[in-house]
Design a protein around this motif. Sequence first.
Motif: not given
Length: 543
Positions: A334, A337-338, A343-345, A347-348, A543
């Motif tokens: 987390r 990503v911040a 990459r946030d995508d 991580f999702a 976050g």
Amino acid sequence: MSKKHVVIGFIGSQLDGGHGAGRWEKWRPTISLVSQPDAVVHRLELFHSPQHLALAELLKRDIANVSPETEVNLVEMAVADPWDFGEVYAALYDWARAYRFDTTREQYRAHITTGTHVAQICMFLMVEARFIPGVLLQTSPPRKWKEGEPGAVALIDLDLSRYDGIAQRFRAERHDAVAFLKSGIATRNARFNALIEEVERVAVRSRAPMLLTGPTGAGKSFLARRMYALKQSRHQLDGDFVEVNCATLRGDGAASTLFGHKKGSFTGAMADRPGLLRTADKGLLFLDEIGELGLDEQAMLLKAIEEKRFLPVGADREVESDFQLIVGTNRDLRAEVAAGRFRDDLFARINLWTYSLPGLRERPEDIEPNVDHLLQLGAREAGRAVRFNAEAKARYLSFAQSSRALWSGNFRDLSASVTRLATLAEGGRIGLPLVEAEIARLEWLWERGDEVHAGDGRDEADDALLDEVLDRAALEAMDRFDRLQLAAVLRVCRASGSLSEAGRRLFQASRQARSVVNDADRLRKYLLKFGLSWDHVAPAARG
């Protein structure tokens, strides 16, 4: 007064079919169920499609000949596609909701021998959900057909309490699977045991990626291997287990190692290379320390996960690989990503099933069973049994479970410690002098580790952490002692799911001596000294 028997079923367009006298020379399921000598069917609710109305009327007349006491209700069920599950189930459901069941006067049975396989499954589900309040009924022909022989009828009651033996077998199999994931170690930590039980359910039911977090040496790689073996034993995987530590991948070689390359695509590419993702086809790929992977490789990995295909380095054509993915990290993704490092995508995509493996210091009650397991493992490998004497074991466990034992390498440290004890044990017995020497060695190793880290930028890292919750003036007014202590507390808070969990971890030793335990309140008061609350320091605050 005995209840009337009511049977609900479909016409068998093939099995119940036939014209002329020849139809009586074959076994017909619906005729069979009304021909049983010791069971009268008082009413038959018979579903048929519009195109089979003539067959339904003929069957009704034949039933009147063999069982005049049976009332037959022909129920037209207009289903465009009898192999469409949703359509058939909806039609059955609508009929059942409108039908006036009278369970005080009638017993209901759902005939599942006739109809399409979809119709039979839907009938099963209707009974299981109690939309049809009865039991399943199945007819079968006699072993040697003779005209007039009705064959057999069997009732299937879906009350699972009658199948305790079967249920016990399923429970035993599940218990064995959980034990397998733990290598048979009788772990005692409630949090860890609950985690492994859920991991077992997910491992055998899901193909989605799984994220394992936790400190170095907490067992992420080991658990991934055990999940692979469990899936393989259930015939869910045919390929290999492929493991790679992403921290070892650097520069142009990272993409080549993972995704492969074509000959001549870069200097040194003397031949085609398939890459580890293709090697893991039909198997399981474990990417440890995924937080170390570069952003370009992260983008390529996301495509490979979602589409099961990717482009090797220097290639003009995509290749395919259907692998299952488990990833591990000791970082807080987390925060990565911040910070724009992950990459946030991606991580999702890998965050559907996330499990944080606790370190050894968080599982002191599991040290003893792990020590016993390591000794047994060593005995099998070395061919000689090694045991503690009672005094030595008590001393070792007392130290191992105390706050003095850092276990910074977690199970790697423990495994190395037990290996040293077993190797040096004379006559297969680990005595008190050997334990005292090992304790001194461990304390020296951990002290050296502290010295190594003393000048590696920890002060700067601590200040950056404190900057998130305190203003600069407050930070500069704090003694270094308070900064170090508060930073350590914040790290524990950030790794905990709640105020109570953080309190338990911080006050693990002293809480044992208290008659009234309120770890959350102790931590809350400590944070209040600096003007902080849980909302300021909770994981979500990052976050």
